[in-house]
Design a protein around this motif. Structure first.
Motif, PDB file in Angstrom:
ATOM      1  N   VAL A 106       0.905 -20.896  -0.388  1.00 25.34           N
ATOM      2  CA  VAL A 106       0.458 -20.462  -1.721  1.00 25.34           C
ATOM      3  C   VAL A 106      -1.017 -20.096  -1.695  1.00 25.34           C
ATOM      4  N   LEU A 107      -1.823 -20.895  -1.032  1.00 21.23           N
ATOM      5  CA  LEU A 107      -3.253 -20.579  -0.925  1.00 21.23           C
ATOM      6  C   LEU A 107      -3.465 -19.282  -0.159  1.00 21.23           C
ATOM      7  N   ASP A 108      -2.687 -19.055   0.899  1.00 26.68           N
ATOM      8  CA  ASP A 108      -2.872 -17.864   1.726  1.00 26.68           C
ATOM      9  C   ASP A 108      -2.551 -16.598   0.944  1.00 26.68           C
ATOM     10  N   THR A 109      -1.532 -16.650   0.100  1.00 27.96           N
ATOM     11  CA  THR A 109      -1.179 -15.477  -0.706  1.00 27.96           C
ATOM     12  C   THR A 109      -2.098 -15.326  -1.912  1.00 27.96           C
ATOM     13  N   ASN A 110      -2.228 -16.390  -2.692  1.00 26.28           N
ATOM     14  CA  ASN A 110      -2.881 -16.290  -3.998  1.00 26.28           C
ATOM     15  C   ASN A 110      -4.395 -16.266  -3.941  1.00 26.28           C
ATOM     16  N   LEU A 111      -4.980 -16.857  -2.908  1.00 28.34           N
ATOM     17  CA  LEU A 111      -6.438 -16.920  -2.822  1.00 28.34           C
ATOM     18  C   LEU A 111      -6.968 -16.127  -1.635  1.00 28.34           C
ATOM     19  N   THR A 112      -6.512 -16.472  -0.426  1.00 27.66           N
ATOM     20  CA  THR A 112      -6.985 -15.722   0.736  1.00 27.66           C
ATOM     21  C   THR A 112      -6.500 -14.277   0.684  1.00 27.66           C
ATOM     22  N   GLY A 113      -5.325 -14.051   0.127  1.00 31.48           N
ATOM     23  CA  GLY A 113      -4.831 -12.680  -0.041  1.00 31.48           C
ATOM     24  C   GLY A 113      -5.748 -11.861  -0.931  1.00 31.48           C
ATOM     25  N   VAL A 114      -6.277 -12.491  -1.970  1.00 35.10           N
ATOM     26  CA  VAL A 114      -7.231 -11.803  -2.845  1.00 35.10           C
ATOM     27  C   VAL A 114      -8.513 -11.481  -2.079  1.00 35.10           C
ATOM     28  N   PHE A 115      -8.996 -12.432  -1.289  1.00 37.85           N
ATOM     29  CA  PHE A 115     -10.164 -12.162  -0.437  1.00 37.85           C
ATOM     30  C   PHE A 115      -9.927 -10.924   0.418  1.00 37.85           C
ATOM     31  N   ARG A 116      -8.732 -10.811   1.011  1.00 38.12           N
ATOM     32  CA  ARG A 116      -8.455  -9.685   1.912  1.00 38.12           C
ATOM     33  C   ARG A 116      -8.523  -8.346   1.172  1.00 38.12           C
ATOM     34  N   VAL A 117      -7.901  -8.279  -0.004  1.00 34.99           N
ATOM     35  CA  VAL A 117      -7.872  -6.981  -0.698  1.00 34.99           C
ATOM     36  C   VAL A 117      -9.224  -6.654  -1.322  1.00 34.99           C
ATOM     37  N   VAL A 118      -9.935  -7.661  -1.809  1.00 38.88           N
ATOM     38  CA  VAL A 118     -11.260  -7.401  -2.389  1.00 38.88           C
ATOM     39  C   VAL A 118     -12.227  -6.949  -1.300  1.00 38.88           C
ATOM     40  N   ARG A 119     -12.195  -7.611  -0.158  1.00 36.55           N
ATOM     41  CA  ARG A 119     -13.073  -7.198   0.937  1.00 36.55           C
ATOM     42  C   ARG A 119     -12.781  -5.762   1.356  1.00 36.55           C
ATOM     43  N   GLN A 120     -11.498  -5.400   1.398  1.00 36.51           N
ATOM     44  CA  GLN A 120     -11.126  -4.043   1.797  1.00 36.51           C
ATOM     45  C   GLN A 120     -11.617  -3.013   0.782  1.00 36.51           C
ATOM     46  N   ALA A 121     -11.479  -3.336  -0.496  1.00 38.87           N
ATOM     47  CA  ALA A 121     -11.896  -2.395  -1.544  1.00 38.87           C
ATOM     48  C   ALA A 121     -13.408  -2.285  -1.653  1.00 38.87           C
ATOM     49  N   ALA A 122     -14.108  -3.368  -1.367  1.00 37.07           N
ATOM     50  CA  ALA A 122     -15.553  -3.431  -1.624  1.00 37.07           C
ATOM     51  C   ALA A 122     -16.348  -2.430  -0.797  1.00 37.07           C
ATOM     52  N   GLY A 123     -15.888  -2.125   0.412  1.00 33.22           N
ATOM     53  CA  GLY A 123     -16.630  -1.213   1.276  1.00 33.22           C
ATOM     54  C   GLY A 123     -16.857   0.142   0.619  1.00 33.22           C
ATOM     55  N   GLU A 124     -15.782   0.756   0.127  1.00 30.03           N
ATOM     56  CA  GLU A 124     -15.897   2.064  -0.522  1.00 30.03           C
ATOM     57  C   GLU A 124     -16.638   1.956  -1.851  1.00 30.03           C
ATOM     58  N   MET A 125     -16.411   0.864  -2.578  1.00 32.78           N
ATOM     59  CA  MET A 125     -17.110   0.688  -3.849  1.00 32.78           C
ATOM     60  C   MET A 125     -18.621   0.593  -3.644  1.00 32.78           C
ATOM     61  N   LEU A 126     -19.030  -0.093  -2.587  1.00 38.09           N
ATOM     62  CA  LEU A 126     -20.458  -0.218  -2.301  1.00 38.09           C
ATOM     63  C   LEU A 126     -21.081   1.145  -2.009  1.00 38.09           C
ATOM     64  N   MET A 127     -20.360   1.975  -1.263  1.00 40.68           N
ATOM     65  CA  MET A 127     -20.891   3.300  -0.950  1.00 40.68           C
ATOM     66  C   MET A 127     -20.960   4.178  -2.194  1.00 40.68           C
ATOM     67  N   ALA A 128     -19.972   4.008  -3.089  1.00 38.53           N
ATOM     68  CA  ALA A 128     -19.940   4.801  -4.322  1.00 38.53           C
ATOM     69  C   ALA A 128     -20.893   4.250  -5.380  1.00 38.53           C
ATOM     70  N   ARG A 129     -21.337   3.002  -5.189  1.00 31.72           N
ATOM     71  CA  ARG A 129     -22.202   2.307  -6.136  1.00 31.72           C
ATOM     72  C   ARG A 129     -21.534   2.160  -7.513  1.00 31.72           C
ATOM     73  N   ARG A 130     -20.251   1.908  -7.491  1.00 31.99           N
ATOM     74  CA  ARG A 130     -19.520   1.617  -8.722  1.00 31.99           C
ATOM     75  C   ARG A 130     -18.161   1.032  -8.339  1.00 31.99           C
ATOM     76  N   GLY A 131     -17.554   0.307  -9.284  1.00 32.85           N
ATOM     77  CA  GLY A 131     -16.223  -0.243  -9.043  1.00 32.85           C
ATOM     78  C   GLY A 131     -15.901  -1.335 -10.041  1.00 32.85           C
ATOM     79  N   ARG A 132     -14.613  -1.539 -10.241  1.00 30.76           N
ATOM     80  CA  ARG A 132     -14.124  -2.597 -11.126  1.00 30.76           C
ATOM     81  C   ARG A 132     -13.108  -3.436 -10.351  1.00 30.76           C
ATOM     82  N   ILE A 133     -13.320  -4.733 -10.333  1.00 31.83           N
ATOM     83  CA  ILE A 133     -12.392  -5.669  -9.691  1.00 31.83           C
ATOM     84  C   ILE A 133     -11.940  -6.665 -10.746  1.00 31.83           C
TER      85      ILE A 133
END
Length: 239
Positions: free
Chosen positions: A100-127
Motif C-alpha cells: 500500500v505504501l509503495d503504490t499510494n505514497l512511493t508511487g506518487v513520488f515516482r510520478v511527481v518526480r517524472q513530471a517535475a523535470g518538464e515543469m521546472l523547464m517550463a517554469r509552471r505546473g500544477r500538481i
C-alpha cells in the motif's frame, strides 16, 4: 488554453470523474490504468489511456513518454492511483503494509518526480495529490492506507517549498465518503454507520471531488500551494 493533463488511476471512480471534468473543459487529457480495459467513456471524451503500474519506475517513465508524444509535456498532474489492503493491525502482514505504501505514497513520488523535470523547464505546473480524510483522522483496520495518505501531506508541502519559485504549485485534496462502486457495495448498516459521522449526512459525488481538483489546477488557485483541501462533508473538520 488547452493544457496537457495526466490523471493516474483515471479509469474509474474519482479519477474518471477528474478526467471527465478536464476533458469537458477542453484540456488534452491522458489517464493511466494498471489492468483490464479502460472504459469506453474515456475514448468518447477523447482521452488517451496508457497502461502504467506506478510501483515500477520504468513503467512510469514509459507512460510519460507516451503522453508527451501525444499531448506534449504534462502541465497538470493529478496523482490519484491507489490501493487498499484493509486488515486489523495484528492481522496485517508486512506485505500488506509495504504494498500500500509503495503504490499510494512511493508511487506518487515516482510520478511527481517524472513530471517535475518538464515543469521546472517550463517554469509552471500544477500538481494535485488525492489523499483521504482517513489520512487525517485514522481508521481502524486501515493503518497502512492512513499512513500512505497522511504521508502525501508532508510530501506535497515539501514539494511546494522546493518548486514554488518556478511557478509550480502542489496541493492535496482529501475526500471523505465518496459514492463509488466500492462504497455502493457496502451494506445498509455499514453505510449508515459511516454517514452518521458526516455533518452533511450524505456521501460526496465523485464530480464534487473533481471540482476541487479542477480549482487547485486553475489560474484562480495560482497563489494556493501546500494546501490540504478537505471535501468530506465536515467529517474531518478540526484536523
Amino acid at each position: 488554453m488547452s493544457r496537457s493533463v495526466l490523471v493516474t488511476g483515471g479509469n474509474r471512480g474519482i479519477g474518471l470523474a477528474v478526467a471527465r471534468a478536464f476533458a469537458e473543459a477542453g484540456d488534452r487529457v491522458a489517464v493511466t490504468y494498471r489492468t483490464g480495459e479502460p472504459p469506453a467513456e474515456l475514448k468518447e471524451l477523447g482521452c488517451l489511456a496508457v497502461t502504467c503500474d506506478v510501483t515500477d519506475a520504468d513503467a512510469v517513465e514509459r507512460a510519460f513518454g507516451e503522453v508527451e508524444e501525444a499531448h506534449g509535456p504534462v502541465e497538470v498532474l493529478v496523482a490519484n492511483a491507489g490501493i487498499t489492503r484493509d486488515r486489523l493491525l495484528m492481522r496485517m502482514s508486512e506485505e500488506d503494509f509495504t504494498d500500500v505504501l509503495d503504490t499510494n505514497l512511493t508511487g506518487v513520488f515516482r510520478v511527481v518526480r517524472q513530471a517535475a523535470g518538464e515543469m521546472l523547464m517550463a517554469r509552471r505546473g500544477r500538481i494535485v495529490l488525492v489523499s483521504s480524510v482517513v489520512g487525517l483522522l485514522g481508521s481502524a483496520g486501515q493503518a497502512n492506507y492512513a499512513a500512505s495518505k497522511a504521508g502525501l501531506v508532508g510530501f506535497a508541502r515539501s514539494v511546494a517549498r522546493e518548486l514554488g519559485a518556478r511557478g509550480i504549485t502542489c496541493n492535496v485534496v482529501a475526500p471523505g465518503f465518496v459514492e463509488t462502486d466500492m462504497t455502493r457495495a457496502l451494506s445498509e448498516e455499514q453505510r449508515a454507520a459511516m454517514l452518521d459521522r458526516v455533518p452533511l449526512a450524505r456521501g460526496a459525488h465523485a464530480d464534487e471531488i473533481a471540482a476541487a481538483v479542477q480549482y487547485l489546477a486553475s489560474e484562480g488557485a495560482a497563489y494556493v500551494t501546500g494546501a490540504v483541501l478537505p471535501v468530506d462533508g465536515g467529517l474531518g473538520m478540526g484536523h
